[in-house]
Motif scaffolding. Structure first.
Motif, mmCIF file in Angstrom:
data_model
loop_
_atom_site.group_PDB
_atom_site.id
_atom_site.type_symbol
_atom_site.label_atom_id
_atom_site.label_comp_id
_atom_site.label_asym_id
_atom_site.label_seq_id
_atom_site.Cartn_x
_atom_site.Cartn_y
_atom_site.Cartn_z
ATOM 1 N N GLY A 119 -52.358 -28.310 17.654
ATOM 2 C CA GLY A 119 -52.862 -27.857 16.360
ATOM 3 C C GLY A 119 -52.780 -26.368 16.150
ATOM 4 N N ASP A 120 -52.111 -25.639 17.053
ATOM 5 C CA ASP A 120 -52.052 -24.182 16.974
ATOM 6 C C ASP A 120 -50.642 -23.696 16.653
ATOM 7 O OD1 ASP A 120 -54.731 -24.204 17.790
ATOM 8 O OD2 ASP A 120 -54.223 -23.804 19.887
ATOM 9 N N LEU A 121 -50.559 -22.533 15.999
ATOM 10 C CA LEU A 121 -49.283 -21.891 15.716
ATOM 11 C C LEU A 121 -49.153 -20.663 16.610
ATOM 12 C CD1 LEU A 121 -46.795 -21.467 13.653
ATOM 13 C CD2 LEU A 121 -48.245 -19.622 12.826
ATOM 14 N N TYR A 122 -47.981 -20.493 17.222
ATOM 15 C CA TYR A 122 -47.686 -19.344 18.081
ATOM 16 C C TYR A 122 -46.523 -18.567 17.484
ATOM 17 C CZ TYR A 122 -50.672 -21.465 21.583
ATOM 18 O OH TYR A 122 -51.750 -21.994 22.243
ATOM 19 N N LEU A 123 -46.758 -17.284 17.227
ATOM 20 C CA LEU A 123 -45.727 -16.382 16.728
ATOM 21 C C LEU A 123 -45.602 -15.248 17.744
ATOM 22 C CD1 LEU A 123 -43.812 -15.265 14.524
ATOM 23 C CD2 LEU A 123 -45.840 -14.241 13.449
ATOM 24 N N LYS A 124 -44.441 -15.179 18.430
ATOM 25 C CA LYS A 124 -44.210 -14.122 19.413
ATOM 26 C C LYS A 124 -43.206 -13.133 18.835
ATOM 27 C CE LYS A 124 -45.228 -17.020 23.367
ATOM 28 N NZ LYS A 124 -44.736 -17.607 24.614
ATOM 29 N N LEU A 125 -43.556 -11.845 18.900
ATOM 30 C CA LEU A 125 -42.748 -10.789 18.315
ATOM 31 C C LEU A 125 -42.394 -9.735 19.347
ATOM 32 C CD1 LEU A 125 -44.964 -10.232 15.151
ATOM 33 C CD2 LEU A 125 -42.896 -11.619 15.302
ATOM 34 N N SER A 126 -41.223 -9.130 19.207
ATOM 35 C CA SER A 126 -40.845 -7.977 20.020
ATOM 36 C C SER A 126 -40.540 -6.821 19.077
ATOM 37 C CB SER A 126 -39.635 -8.293 20.903
ATOM 38 O OG SER A 126 -38.507 -8.573 20.105
ATOM 39 N N GLY A 127 -40.565 -5.623 19.625
ATOM 40 C CA GLY A 127 -40.275 -4.449 18.813
ATOM 41 C C GLY A 127 -41.396 -4.079 17.864
ATOM 42 N N VAL A 128 -42.630 -4.421 18.240
ATOM 43 C CA VAL A 128 -43.796 -4.059 17.444
ATOM 44 C C VAL A 128 -44.139 -2.605 17.751
ATOM 45 C CG1 VAL A 128 -46.238 -4.522 17.040
ATOM 46 C CG2 VAL A 128 -44.666 -6.428 17.480
ATOM 47 N N PHE A 129 -44.265 -1.796 16.712
ATOM 48 C CA PHE A 129 -44.571 -0.378 16.916
ATOM 49 C C PHE A 129 -46.062 -0.193 17.168
ATOM 50 C CE2 PHE A 129 -40.597 -0.269 14.580
ATOM 51 C CZ PHE A 129 -39.873 0.619 15.349
ATOM 52 N N LYS A 130 -46.360 0.609 18.170
ATOM 53 C CA LYS A 130 -47.729 0.918 18.556
ATOM 54 C C LYS A 130 -47.814 2.428 18.753
ATOM 55 C CE LYS A 130 -51.268 -0.689 21.651
ATOM 56 N NZ LYS A 130 -51.608 -1.259 22.899
ATOM 57 N N ASP A 131 -49.005 2.947 18.839
ATOM 58 C CA ASP A 131 -49.217 4.393 18.973
ATOM 59 C C ASP A 131 -48.293 5.033 19.997
ATOM 60 O OD1 ASP A 131 -51.244 4.113 17.130
ATOM 61 O OD2 ASP A 131 -52.818 4.048 18.631
ATOM 62 N N ASP A 132 -48.123 4.401 21.134
ATOM 63 C CA ASP A 132 -47.387 5.005 22.246
ATOM 64 C C ASP A 132 -45.987 4.403 22.444
ATOM 65 O OD1 ASP A 132 -48.340 2.562 23.017
ATOM 66 O OD2 ASP A 132 -49.280 3.250 24.865
ATOM 67 N N GLY A 133 -45.394 3.821 21.409
ATOM 68 C CA GLY A 133 -44.052 3.253 21.524
ATOM 69 C C GLY A 133 -43.988 1.855 20.951
ATOM 70 N N THR A 134 -43.147 1.013 21.551
ATOM 71 C CA THR A 134 -43.033 -0.366 21.090
ATOM 72 C C THR A 134 -43.596 -1.310 22.137
ATOM 73 O OG1 THR A 134 -40.800 -0.589 21.966
ATOM 74 C CG2 THR A 134 -40.999 0.074 19.659
ATOM 75 N N THR A 135 -43.980 -2.471 21.686
ATOM 76 C CA THR A 135 -44.563 -3.478 22.559
ATOM 77 C C THR A 135 -44.206 -4.861 22.021
ATOM 78 O OG1 THR A 135 -46.624 -4.178 23.634
ATOM 79 C CG2 THR A 135 -46.778 -3.584 21.303
ATOM 80 N N ASN A 136 -44.618 -5.879 22.724
ATOM 81 C CA ASN A 136 -44.520 -7.258 22.271
ATOM 82 C C ASN A 136 -45.887 -7.673 21.753
ATOM 83 O OD1 ASN A 136 -41.855 -7.386 23.186
ATOM 84 N ND2 ASN A 136 -42.496 -8.078 25.192
ATOM 85 N N ALA A 137 -45.919 -8.673 20.916
ATOM 86 C CA ALA A 137 -47.190 -9.181 20.403
ATOM 87 C C ALA A 137 -47.111 -10.688 20.268
ATOM 88 C CB ALA A 137 -47.524 -8.555 19.055
ATOM 89 N N ARG A 138 -48.260 -11.305 20.438
ATOM 90 C CA ARG A 138 -48.378 -12.750 20.239
ATOM 91 C C ARG A 138 -49.526 -12.974 19.266
ATOM 92 N NH1 ARG A 138 -50.157 -16.682 25.041
ATOM 93 N NH2 ARG A 138 -51.920 -15.269 24.876
#
Length: 123
Positions: A35-54
């Protein structure tokens, strides 16, 4: 994992002084598990560079794609770029430009996913 209630914004997401900007990030995975949705992203901009996010939408109650109710959600083409993303307490709205470079096709879709909670982590 960070609860969405700490988040604000449309393109940028703010959590206790940490900003994450999802604009132009790459969709690595978009899938429904149980019953859950998972969205995984790369190239997310953060204060100190880029990261991955889920991003996880728990206990999905509604899936609306391009303004129409839908029963399932998946990646339309192998490559997806986030054009906009907004998180609210119990919903996730995002727009993705999907590309299949091999066949030179692309399409843009909007998604509004509602559930019992939205969680975001950056690992």
């Amino acid at each position: 994992m960070i609860s969405n209630q700490n988040y604000l914004g449309t393109r940028g997401v703010v959590s206790k002084g940490n900003e994450m900007d999802f604009h132009e990030s790459t969709v690595e995975t978009l899938q429904q598990i149980g019953g859950d949705l998972y969205l995984k992203l790369s190239g997310v901009f953060k204060d100190d560079g880029t990261t991955n996010a889920r991003i996880i939408v728990r206990e999905i109650s509604s899936v609306i794609i391009d303004g129409e109710e839908n029963s399932k959600i998946s990646m339309n083409f192998p490559d997806g770029e986030v054009l906009a993303l907004r998180v609210k307490e119990r919903e996730l709205f995002f727009v993705v430009e999907w590309n299949d470079f091999g066949s030179r096709r692309s399409q843009t879709n909007s998604y509004l996913i509602k559930g019992s909670a939205v969680e975001i982590d950056n690992n």
